[in-house]
Design an enzyme around this catalytic site. Structure first.
Site, PDB file in Angstrom:
ATOM      1  N   THR A  87      -2.618  -3.698  -4.170  1.00  0.00           N
ATOM      2  CA  THR A  87      -1.712  -4.080  -3.033  1.00  0.00           C
ATOM      3  C   THR A  87      -0.583  -3.001  -3.520  1.00  0.00           C
ATOM      4  OG1 THR A  87      -2.231  -6.011  -2.485  1.00  0.00           O
ATOM      5  CG2 THR A  87       0.131  -5.535  -1.998  1.00  0.00           C
ATOM      6  N   LYS A 162      -1.784  -5.503   4.987  1.00  0.00           N
ATOM      7  CA  LYS A 162      -1.623  -6.401   3.986  1.00  0.00           C
ATOM      8  C   LYS A 162      -0.222  -6.932   3.923  1.00  0.00           C
ATOM      9  CE  LYS A 162      -2.036  -8.847   0.294  1.00  0.00           C
ATOM     10  NZ  LYS A 162      -2.641  -8.278  -1.152  1.00  0.00           N
ATOM     11  N   LYS A 237       7.009  -9.016  -4.783  1.00  0.00           N
ATOM     12  CA  LYS A 237       6.470  -7.648  -4.948  1.00  0.00           C
ATOM     13  C   LYS A 237       5.968  -7.325  -3.442  1.00  0.00           C
ATOM     14  CE  LYS A 237       2.248  -4.911  -5.920  1.00  0.00           C
ATOM     15  NZ  LYS A 237       0.830  -4.916  -6.665  1.00  0.00           N
TER      16      LYS A 237
END
Length: 290
Positions: A87, A162, A237
């Protein structure tokens, strides 16, 4: 297939092991010394990529992805596929895809949802960006490692899906934890709260499948002292990535901004680091209205 797998941490190791089970030849590399059943270990990332039909990466951030891609892409054979399951920021995903395509390779960015449990059980969801031919090459591997793979569009589309998904997840978890903390202060039994909300308009994945209240609903990290299935620092994050993307796209995301700020406080100033992202509930339990 011969598969190079680079990045064998908490997520990458079980994913690589699952690929090795049905008989694929998996050559792994990680900066840390690891041993995985069925996986041969290489001395360098480039060695793991040499001769591979597909190279899969699972790395911490976009800069590391760019650095690894610079080592791996020159070692890959023409026509092979570079599939990044990290990611990372959309710009890094697109830059690496362009570099791979310029070298005569196929490229897919395919971050995952499902956490360590999903990686171990082979039930991840893959959100893929790239060309249709590239997706067709890696789809059988995604089917081994996961339960669903969605081709979301061109390069970077997987990362976009995502971070949008996880922005919803972060915001929803905060709202779920706030609601339980409020219910406690109002004297409402948690099980009754769950029974109502889980079948009413407050229904959500964070309530029904990953309830932050211990002993309520299906088993979740809350029932294991909030040991992480998905760590709070990883949520932070992803929220930062969502806000970076929102800035680039000139998108107004006030709830995403607030969720980022709350998780930053939780992780960097309080005791959230190393805890599951659902540990926001005990945080709110201890707080009072300001």
């Amino acid at each position: 297939m011969r598969i190079g797998f680079i990045g064998l941490g908490n997520m990458g190791a079980p994913m690589a092991a699952n690929l090795a089970t049905p008989g694929h030849e998996v050559i792994g590399f990680d900066m840390a010394p690891v041993e995985i059943d069925g996986v041969q270990m290489a001395a360098t990332a480039a060695e793991a990529a040499t001769g591979a039909d597909v190279v899969i990466t699972m790395l911490p951030n976009g800069q590391i992805l760019r650095d690894v891609a610079a080592q791996v892409i020159p070692a890959m054979k023409p026509g092979a596929c570079f599939a990044d399951c990290s990611t990372v920021d959309v710009d890094s995903a697109r830059a690496v895809a362009a570099e791979a395509e310029a070298a005569g390779l196929l490229a897919v960015d395919a971050p995952v949802s499902g956490g360590v449990g999903g990686a171990q059980a082979g039930t991840l969801t893959f959100m893929a960006g790239g060309s249709a031919p590239a997706f067709a090459v890696v789809k059988p591997l995604f089917d081994i490692m996961g339960q669903k793979a969605v081709h979301c569009g061109g390069p970077g589309a997987g990362q976009a899906a995502k971070i949008c998904n996880n922005m919803i997840l972060g915001v929803t978890m905060i709202a779920t934890c706030e609601a339980f903390a409020l219910a406690d202060k109002l004297g409402l039994d948690r099980e009754k709260m769950f029974d109502v909300v889980s079948t009413s308009s407050g229904y959500s994945w964070t309530m029904n499948a990953y309830c932050p209240a211990p002993g309520v609903g299906p088993t979740s990290p809350a029932d294991n002292d909030y040991k992480p299935g998905f760590a709070a620092e990883l949520m932070l994050k992803d929220l930062r990535l969502s806000q970076q993307a929102a800035g680039s796209a000139d998108a107004d995301t006030p709830m995403g901004q607030l969720a980022e700020a709350l998780y930053a406080t939780f992780v960097e100033e309080e005791d959230g680091r190393g805890m599951d992202f659902s540990a926001m509930l005990p945080r709110f339990e201890k707080r009072h209205r300001s």
